[in-house]
Design an enzyme around this catalytic site. Structure first.
Site, PDB file in Angstrom:
ATOM      1  N   HIS A  47       0.912  -1.186  -0.188  1.00  0.00           N
ATOM      2  CA  HIS A  47       0.005   0.054  -0.062  1.00  0.00           C
ATOM      3  C   HIS A  47       0.820   1.266  -0.026  1.00  0.00           C
ATOM      4  CE1 HIS A  47      -2.670   3.109   1.918  1.00  0.00           C
ATOM      5  NE2 HIS A  47      -3.784   2.220   1.646  1.00  0.00           N
ATOM      6  N   ASP A  89       3.146  -4.671   8.053  1.00  0.00           N
ATOM      7  CA  ASP A  89       1.661  -4.022   7.879  1.00  0.00           C
ATOM      8  C   ASP A  89       0.685  -4.779   8.038  1.00  0.00           C
ATOM      9  OD1 ASP A  89      -0.613  -2.679   6.816  1.00  0.00           O
ATOM     10  OD2 ASP A  89       0.478  -1.772   4.901  1.00  0.00           O
ATOM     11  N   GLN A 140      -4.392  -5.204   6.954  1.00  0.00           N
ATOM     12  CA  GLN A 140      -5.640  -6.385   6.288  1.00  0.00           C
ATOM     13  C   GLN A 140      -5.522  -7.761   6.754  1.00  0.00           C
ATOM     14  OE1 GLN A 140      -7.736  -5.424   4.437  1.00  0.00           O
ATOM     15  NE2 GLN A 140      -7.280  -3.500   3.569  1.00  0.00           N
ATOM     16  N   LYS A 198     -10.574  -0.926  10.515  1.00  0.00           N
ATOM     17  CA  LYS A 198     -10.812  -2.204   9.892  1.00  0.00           C
ATOM     18  C   LYS A 198     -11.243  -3.306  10.368  1.00  0.00           C
ATOM     19  CE  LYS A 198      -7.405  -0.561   6.321  1.00  0.00           C
ATOM     20  NZ  LYS A 198      -7.908  -0.030   5.218  1.00  0.00           N
ATOM     21  N   CYS A 204      -4.972   2.483  -3.289  1.00  0.00           N
ATOM     22  CA  CYS A 204      -3.770   3.108  -2.949  1.00  0.00           C
ATOM     23  C   CYS A 204      -2.498   2.161  -3.011  1.00  0.00           C
ATOM     24  CB  CYS A 204      -4.176   3.419  -1.437  1.00  0.00           C
ATOM     25  SG  CYS A 204      -5.373   4.644  -1.186  1.00  0.00           S
TER      26      CYS A 204
HETATM   27  N1  C6P Z   1      -6.471   0.258   2.688  1.00  0.00           N
HETATM   28  C1  C6P Z   1      -8.338   0.268   1.276  1.00  0.00           C
HETATM   29  O1  C6P Z   1      -9.334   0.309   0.734  1.00  0.00           O
HETATM   30  P1  C6P Z   1      -5.076   3.452   7.202  1.00  0.00           P
HETATM   31  O2  C6P Z   1      -5.774   4.307   5.801  1.00  0.00           O
HETATM   32  O3  C6P Z   1      -3.819   4.306   7.667  1.00  0.00           O
HETATM   33  O4  C6P Z   1      -5.904   3.110   7.966  1.00  0.00           O
HETATM   34  O5  C6P Z   1      -4.412   2.125   6.310  1.00  0.00           O
HETATM   35  C2  C6P Z   1      -3.673   2.097   5.331  1.00  0.00           C
HETATM   36  C3  C6P Z   1      -3.380   0.919   4.807  1.00  0.00           C
HETATM   37  C4  C6P Z   1      -1.986   0.386   4.857  1.00  0.00           C
HETATM   38  N2  C6P Z   1      -1.856  -0.753   4.528  1.00  0.00           N
HETATM   39  C5  C6P Z   1      -2.759  -1.659   3.995  1.00  0.00           C
HETATM   40  C6  C6P Z   1      -2.357  -2.996   3.461  1.00  0.00           C
HETATM   41  C7  C6P Z   1      -4.243  -0.992   3.828  1.00  0.00           C
HETATM   42  O6  C6P Z   1      -5.098  -1.808   3.157  1.00  0.00           O
HETATM   43  C8  C6P Z   1      -4.125   0.040   4.057  1.00  0.00           C
HETATM   44  C9  C6P Z   1      -5.576   0.756   3.972  1.00  0.00           C
HETATM   45  C10 C6P Z   1      -7.591   0.764   2.495  1.00  0.00           C
HETATM   46  O7  C6P Z   1      -7.504  -0.837   0.804  1.00  0.00           O
HETATM   47  C11 C6P Z   1      -7.753   2.152   2.327  1.00  0.00           C
HETATM   48  S1  C6P Z   1      -6.786   2.884   1.039  1.00  0.00           S
END
Ligand code: C6P
Length: 421
Positions: A135, A212, A215, A238, A378
């Site tokens: 991401h 990370d 997910q 999430k 993203c």
């Molecule tokens: N992915 C998606 O629709 P935040 O926005 O900081 O809570 O998470 C960022 C992030 C980082 N790593 C991974 C693997 C992610 O999937 C995400 C967030 C969402 O896929 C919003 S872009």
């Protein structure tokens, strides 16, 4: 019957999707005249009454600042805030609650490590290893650090079937590698990455490993000690929790050595007109009034997930994903990205329709009450590596059902009738 009666325990642990759905008020909403089919869980999950209740309860009964007051409300809110931290620590099997830092989200957790640990430990000529399926939040902070430090940013490859190219580990990780920072599960391909093996290889080379887990933590059992990881980042929104709060887990020795990320109230031990010293963990990294209500509600989300059982959640999503991969594959004009074998992936399915742009497909599905995500998710470099600039994505959670997968497949067929004449 006593509360320890095995029958009661079994009943409470049973994975009853109808009962789960009844906890989520939003799932009975009508969208464009149709009952909502929410398949955008990788972006943000929905919120059960228990978590909404924790927020309301906080504001109705104990709203006060933490770590600062001697009055009852402040003592109660401090206890609830710290109890939530302990719940998160137990959830990921952190050795101690002080290793759990509250942040705003996964992105902030990643930036914190890149800025503080990275600033202190990465030097010119060193390298940072990430993967080609990250991401943006796990790419850009490392790009910035590498540029600032004159270090090299290296990528582990991704195979055509969406799995991590294990052969690329040999050329990427070496004695100048300082950190390996990888996703646990791709938010585009659903691929589950072999963290234990990567941790072993990183440590063998003298590097640390950051995961990370945005997910993975919401969907599968994650144990930081069993995975042997040094840092782990995830977001509450999430995993049934509120927006605006996330977690950084770090190995205590590393967090202790790291300089603070932000300066201000609560993160100091002592301040003179000339200088300051830093508070103990975890407060060193929590400058200013924290997101108290949302931390407490995250504790309620963790309770909810724990009660269901992370093994049961993973099993439910694996079953649903296998069904969805099978059903979507029957659509001739649709190509699924990522592993075909459902056992290698989580409940995230990105797909491309050969005749309908993802945004048009997303809009057509929304008219039928079905929420999916469309775009680059993203993860622009990864999506572009499939020679497209956007994809459609359905992602599942505890409350999704096979009939909702059927609704998605029928919805795509309906969109075909509208767009392809
Ligand atoms: N992915 C998606 O629709 P935040 O926005 O900081 O809570 O998470 C960022 C992030 C980082 N790593 C991974 C693997 C992610 O999937 C995400 C967030 C969402 O896929 C919003 S872009």
């Amino acid at each position: 019957m006593s509360i320890s009666d095995p029958e009661i325990v079994t009943r409470s642990r049973r994975f009853d999707v109808d009962a789960i759905r009844a906890d989520f008020p939003i799932l009975s909403r009508k969208i464009n005249g149709q009952t909502l089919v929410y398949l955008d869980n990788a972006a943000t999950s929905q919120t059960p009454r228990q978590v909404i209740g924790a927020l309301t309860d906080y504001y109705e009964r104990m709203n006060a600042n933490v770590h600062r007051g001697v009055h009852t409300l402040s003592i109660e809110s401090t206890e609830a805030y710290e109890l939530a931290r302990t719940k998160v620590a137990t959830f990921i099997n952190a050795p101690e609650p002080e290793s759990v830092i509250w942040t705003r989200n996964t992105s902030e957790s990643l930036n914190l490590v890149a800025s503080t640990w990275g600033q202190a430990n990465v030097q010119a000529g060193d390298n940072i290893v990430i993967s080609a399926m990250e991401h943006h939040s796990n790419i850009v902070p490392w790009q910035q650090l590498a540029a600032k430090k004159n270090a090299e940013l290296r990528y582990l490859g991704v195979n055509a079937d969406g799995a991590l190219d294990l052969a690329s580990i040999d050329s990427a990780i070496d004695s100048r590698t300082k950190i390996v920072a990888v996703t646990h599960m791709s938010n585009v391909l659903g691929t589950v990455v072999p963290i234990v093996e990567l941790a072993r290889r990183a440590h063998q080379a003298g590097a640390v490993i950051l995961v990370d887990a945005a997910q993975s933590v919401p969907h599968m059992p994650v144990d930081v000690q069993a995975l042997d990881v040094d840092f782990l980042c995830f977001s509450a929104h999430k995993m049934l929790g509120p927006t605006g709060i996330g977690v950084l887990y770090g190995r205590k020795e590393l967090l202790e050595e790291m300089p603070p990320y932000m300066f201000g109230g609560d993160m100091i031990l002592e301040v003179t007109y000339e200088d300051a010293t830093w508070n103990d963990l975890p407060y060193k990294f929590e400058a200013g009034t924290p997101n108290i209500a949302d931390a407490i509600a995250t504790g309620a989300a963790v309770d909810y997930l724990t009660e269901l059982g992370m093994d049961n959640i993973w099993e439910h999503e694996q079953r649903l994903t296998a069904y969805a991969v099978n059903q979507i594959s029957k659509l001739e004009k649709v190509k699924i990205l990522g592993p075909k074998d459902p056992s290698l992936r989580g409940g995230v399915i990105s797909f491309i329709h050969e005749a309908i742009h993802p945004h048009d497909l997303g809009t057509a599905l929304d008219r039928q009450g079905i929420a999916i995500r469309t775009g680059h998710h993203c993860a622009m470099p990864l999506v572009r590596s499939f020679d497209v600039v956007a994809a459609a994505r359905a992602s599942f959670y505890i409350y999704n059902t096979e009939s909702e997968v059927d609704a998605l497949v029928n919805g795509i067929s309906e969109a075909e009738r509208y767009f392809i004449r």
